[in-house]
Write a protein that holds these residues in place. Structure first.
Motif, PDB file in Angstrom:
ATOM      1  N   ALA A 237       0.821  -1.213   0.000  1.00 37.49           N
ATOM      2  CA  ALA A 237       0.000   0.000   0.000  1.00 37.49           C
ATOM      3  C   ALA A 237       0.858   1.267   0.000  1.00 37.49           C
ATOM      4  N   ASP A 238       0.418   2.250  -0.786  1.00 44.73           N
ATOM      5  CA  ASP A 238       1.025   3.577  -0.756  1.00 44.73           C
ATOM      6  C   ASP A 238       0.379   4.448   0.309  1.00 44.73           C
ATOM      7  N   CYS A 239      -0.829   4.082   0.696  1.00 46.59           N
ATOM      8  CA  CYS A 239      -1.549   4.846   1.716  1.00 46.59           C
ATOM      9  C   CYS A 239      -2.714   4.014   2.230  1.00 46.59           C
ATOM     10  N   ILE A 240      -3.185   4.382   3.404  1.00 43.00           N
ATOM     11  CA  ILE A 240      -4.447   3.883   3.942  1.00 43.00           C
ATOM     12  C   ILE A 240      -5.478   4.977   3.734  1.00 43.00           C
ATOM     13  N   VAL A 241      -6.702   4.593   3.417  1.00 43.26           N
ATOM     14  CA  VAL A 241      -7.798   5.547   3.242  1.00 43.26           C
ATOM     15  C   VAL A 241      -8.932   5.125   4.167  1.00 43.26           C
ATOM     16  N   THR A 242      -9.418   6.072   4.966  1.00 43.86           N
ATOM     17  CA  THR A 242     -10.461   5.734   5.937  1.00 43.86           C
ATOM     18  C   THR A 242     -11.644   6.694   5.855  1.00 43.86           C
ATOM     19  N   PRO A 243     -12.859   6.196   6.089  1.00 44.61           N
ATOM     20  CA  PRO A 243     -14.044   7.044   6.144  1.00 44.61           C
ATOM     21  C   PRO A 243     -14.378   7.485   7.567  1.00 44.61           C
ATOM     22  N   CYS A 244     -13.426   7.324   8.508  1.00 44.58           N
ATOM     23  CA  CYS A 244     -13.697   7.635   9.916  1.00 44.58           C
ATOM     24  C   CYS A 244     -12.597   8.507  10.507  1.00 44.58           C
ATOM     25  N   PRO A 245     -12.921   9.696  11.012  1.00 40.12           N
ATOM     26  CA  PRO A 245     -11.884  10.552  11.590  1.00 40.12           C
ATOM     27  C   PRO A 245     -11.254  10.000  12.860  1.00 40.12           C
ATOM     28  N   LEU A 246     -11.991   9.187  13.623  1.00 43.51           N
ATOM     29  CA  LEU A 246     -11.396   8.586  14.812  1.00 43.51           C
ATOM     30  C   LEU A 246     -10.355   7.542  14.427  1.00 43.51           C
ATOM     31  N   CYS A 247     -10.657   6.761  13.385  1.00 45.08           N
ATOM     32  CA  CYS A 247      -9.652   5.840  12.866  1.00 45.08           C
ATOM     33  C   CYS A 247      -8.445   6.621  12.362  1.00 45.08           C
ATOM     34  N   HIS A 248      -8.708   7.749  11.723  1.00 42.12           N
ATOM     35  CA  HIS A 248      -7.606   8.575  11.212  1.00 42.12           C
ATOM     36  C   HIS A 248      -6.712   9.053  12.355  1.00 42.12           C
ATOM     37  N   LEU A 249      -7.308   9.430  13.463  1.00 42.79           N
ATOM     38  CA  LEU A 249      -6.510   9.892  14.603  1.00 42.79           C
ATOM     39  C   LEU A 249      -5.585   8.791  15.105  1.00 42.79           C
ATOM     40  N   ASN A 250      -6.102   7.575  15.205  1.00 43.83           N
ATOM     41  CA  ASN A 250      -5.275   6.499  15.748  1.00 43.83           C
ATOM     42  C   ASN A 250      -4.221   6.017  14.748  1.00 43.83           C
ATOM     43  N   LEU A 251      -4.551   6.070  13.458  1.00 45.19           N
ATOM     44  CA  LEU A 251      -3.639   5.560  12.448  1.00 45.19           C
ATOM     45  C   LEU A 251      -2.643   6.603  11.954  1.00 45.19           C
ATOM     46  N   ASP A 252      -3.036   7.872  11.950  1.00 41.16           N
ATOM     47  CA  ASP A 252      -2.146   8.934  11.476  1.00 41.16           C
ATOM     48  C   ASP A 252      -1.584   9.767  12.619  1.00 41.16           C
ATOM     49  N   SER A 253      -2.457  10.425  13.366  1.00 41.21           N
ATOM     50  CA  SER A 253      -1.984  11.359  14.396  1.00 41.21           C
ATOM     51  C   SER A 253      -1.123  10.680  15.446  1.00 41.21           C
ATOM     52  N   ARG A 254      -1.425   9.431  15.719  1.00 39.71           N
ATOM     53  CA  ARG A 254      -0.687   8.702  16.742  1.00 39.71           C
ATOM     54  C   ARG A 254       0.338   7.721  16.173  1.00 39.71           C
ATOM     55  N   GLN A 255       0.565   7.802  14.863  1.00 39.37           N
ATOM     56  CA  GLN A 255       1.499   6.848  14.257  1.00 39.37           C
ATOM     57  C   GLN A 255       2.912   6.944  14.850  1.00 39.37           C
ATOM     58  N   PRO A 256       3.420   8.143  15.162  1.00 39.91           N
ATOM     59  CA  PRO A 256       4.738   8.193  15.807  1.00 39.91           C
ATOM     60  C   PRO A 256       4.763   7.467  17.161  1.00 39.91           C
ATOM     61  N   GLU A 257       3.666   7.569  17.913  1.00 40.47           N
ATOM     62  CA  GLU A 257       3.594   6.853  19.196  1.00 40.47           C
ATOM     63  C   GLU A 257       3.448   5.351  18.960  1.00 40.47           C
ATOM     64  N   VAL A 258       2.690   4.994  17.920  1.00 40.68           N
ATOM     65  CA  VAL A 258       2.540   3.585  17.565  1.00 40.68           C
ATOM     66  C   VAL A 258       3.905   2.983  17.238  1.00 40.68           C
ATOM     67  N   GLU A 259       4.714   3.729  16.494  1.00 37.80           N
ATOM     68  CA  GLU A 259       6.047   3.258  16.124  1.00 37.80           C
ATOM     69  C   GLU A 259       6.904   2.955  17.351  1.00 37.80           C
ATOM     70  N   LYS A 260       6.792   3.786  18.363  1.00 40.45           N
ATOM     71  CA  LYS A 260       7.571   3.571  19.590  1.00 40.45           C
ATOM     72  C   LYS A 260       7.122   2.303  20.308  1.00 40.45           C
ATOM     73  N   VAL A 261       5.811   2.061  20.327  1.00 40.99           N
ATOM     74  CA  VAL A 261       5.280   0.892  21.032  1.00 40.99           C
ATOM     75  C   VAL A 261       5.678  -0.404  20.319  1.00 40.99           C
ATOM     76  N   ILE A 262       5.603  -0.426  18.987  1.00 44.81           N
ATOM     77  CA  ILE A 262       5.911  -1.658  18.255  1.00 44.81           C
ATOM     78  C   ILE A 262       7.382  -1.759  17.882  1.00 44.81           C
ATOM     79  N   GLY A 263       8.127  -0.671  18.088  1.00 50.25           N
ATOM     80  CA  GLY A 263       9.555  -0.699  17.801  1.00 50.25           C
ATOM     81  C   GLY A 263       9.895  -0.798  16.334  1.00 50.25           C
ATOM     82  N   GLN A 264       9.072  -0.156  15.495  1.00 58.87           N
ATOM     83  CA  GLN A 264       9.314  -0.222  14.052  1.00 58.87           C
ATOM     84  C   GLN A 264       8.870   1.070  13.396  1.00 58.87           C
ATOM     85  N   LYS A 265       9.659   1.553  12.453  1.00 56.33           N
ATOM     86  CA  LYS A 265       9.297   2.732  11.677  1.00 56.33           C
ATOM     87  C   LYS A 265       8.225   2.349  10.660  1.00 56.33           C
TER      88      LYS A 265
END
Length: 306
Positions: A237-265
């Motif tokens: 995938a080149d991108c994820i596309v979502t019809p939900c702003p809450l999903c967008h917050l967890n997948l985009d806005s928090r992606q840097p924090e997600v990276e820290k938790v899973i230990g992967q860029k």
């Protein structure tokens, strides 16, 4: 299903923007306006509408959730228009309330009368059950039509691989889903094809993004989000596309924090559905708020040559 007030020549909706699109995801509000203008769809914004409760009202009282959203629906009914939302969570909550109240009009009319009594005390119109609640995705697929959408495309998204992320509420909150299969949906993938993009299939596209867990089980929430993003990347995938702003917050806005938790860029852009479609219609990216994302959308724009 109630008879439609729409005509083939013009589509008009009572627009329920919800909370997140007017705050943390302002770019969704921007891109919805840009998309509907490009398609000639008229929106009458419900300025007096209130938060749907995002599923939390019912934890205290289903009656509270029903009353608040009966009022939101009644605002649309007073305009003799369908209620349109661009938030999957709002669709799930308000749509389910609408289903429940329509059923109760027959099985327990006293319940609906009680709600309408409260609305009357506040000077609000009564809930009648005379309209429908419709997500922007359903309006495009069911009302506007994919053939008509394809004819509007001026910049085909050829070569762009898009991973749909439907989330929970859009698919499974309501008892009846007239526009798709709740377990194997294809509506977003069909939209992608209509605008020239290539759909990417992956396991997590119909699962929870983890947002509901984020306030009390943050690591688990971020691991869920990380798993979905990793799966989409693994499928090219080149991108994820979502019809939900809450999903967008967890997948985009928090992606840097997600990276820290899973230990992967990760670094995978996450687009709102109206942003993606608008790009295919030739709308200037500056009008779509693509610069507001936490994960840069530059790679998507570069691939499209815009």
């Amino acid at each position: 299903m109630p008879s439609s007030t729409l005509s083939p020549s013009i589509l008009k909706y009572a627009y329920f923007p919800g909370c997140v699109a007017q705050g943390a995801c302002r770019e969704l509000y921007q891109s919805t306006q840009a998309l509907t203008q490009a398609l000639g769809i008229e929106l009458v914004e419900l300025k007096k509408a209130s938060c749907c409760g995002s599923g939390t009202f019912k934890e205290d009282s289903q009656f509270l959730e029903d009353t608040v959203n009966a009022r939101n629906i009644a605002l649309a009914e007073s305009l003799n228009l369908p209620l349109l939302t661009h938030c999957s969570t709002c669709q799930g909550v308000i749509g389910h309330v609408d289903e429940r109240l329509k059923e109760r009009q027959t099985s327990d009319p006293a319940y609906v009368d009680q709600i309408n009594g409260l609305l009357k005390k506040e000077g609000c119109s009564p809930y009648k059950g005379s309209t429908e609640v419709k997500h922007l995705l359903w309006a495009i697929v069911g009302d506007y039509g994919l053939d008509a959408l394809a004819q509007k495309v001026t910049h085909k998204l050829t070569g762009l691989k898009c991973a749909a992320f439907y989330g929970c509420y859009l698919l499974r909150a309501q008892d009846h889903l007239p526009y798709d299969d709740p377990y194997n949906p294809q509506s977003m993938e069909n939209v992608f094809r209509a605008i020239g993009a290539t759909p990417v299939d992956y396991r997590g596209r119909t699962q929870c993004c983890g947002w509901p867990l984020s306030s009390y089980a943050t690591d688990q929430s971020f691991k869920m989000a990380g798993m979905h993003i990793q799966e989409a990347i693994a499928q090219g995938a080149d991108c994820i596309v979502t019809p939900c702003p809450l999903c967008h917050l967890n997948l985009d806005s928090r992606q840097p924090e997600v990276e820290k938790v899973i230990g992967q860029k990760l670094g995978l852009p996450v687009l709102h559905l109206p942003q993606l479609i608008s790009l295919a219609l030739g709308v200037d990216p500056k009008e779509l708020g693509l610069d507001r994302h936490i994960v840069s959308t530059r790679s998507v724009l570069d691939r499209l040559g815009v």
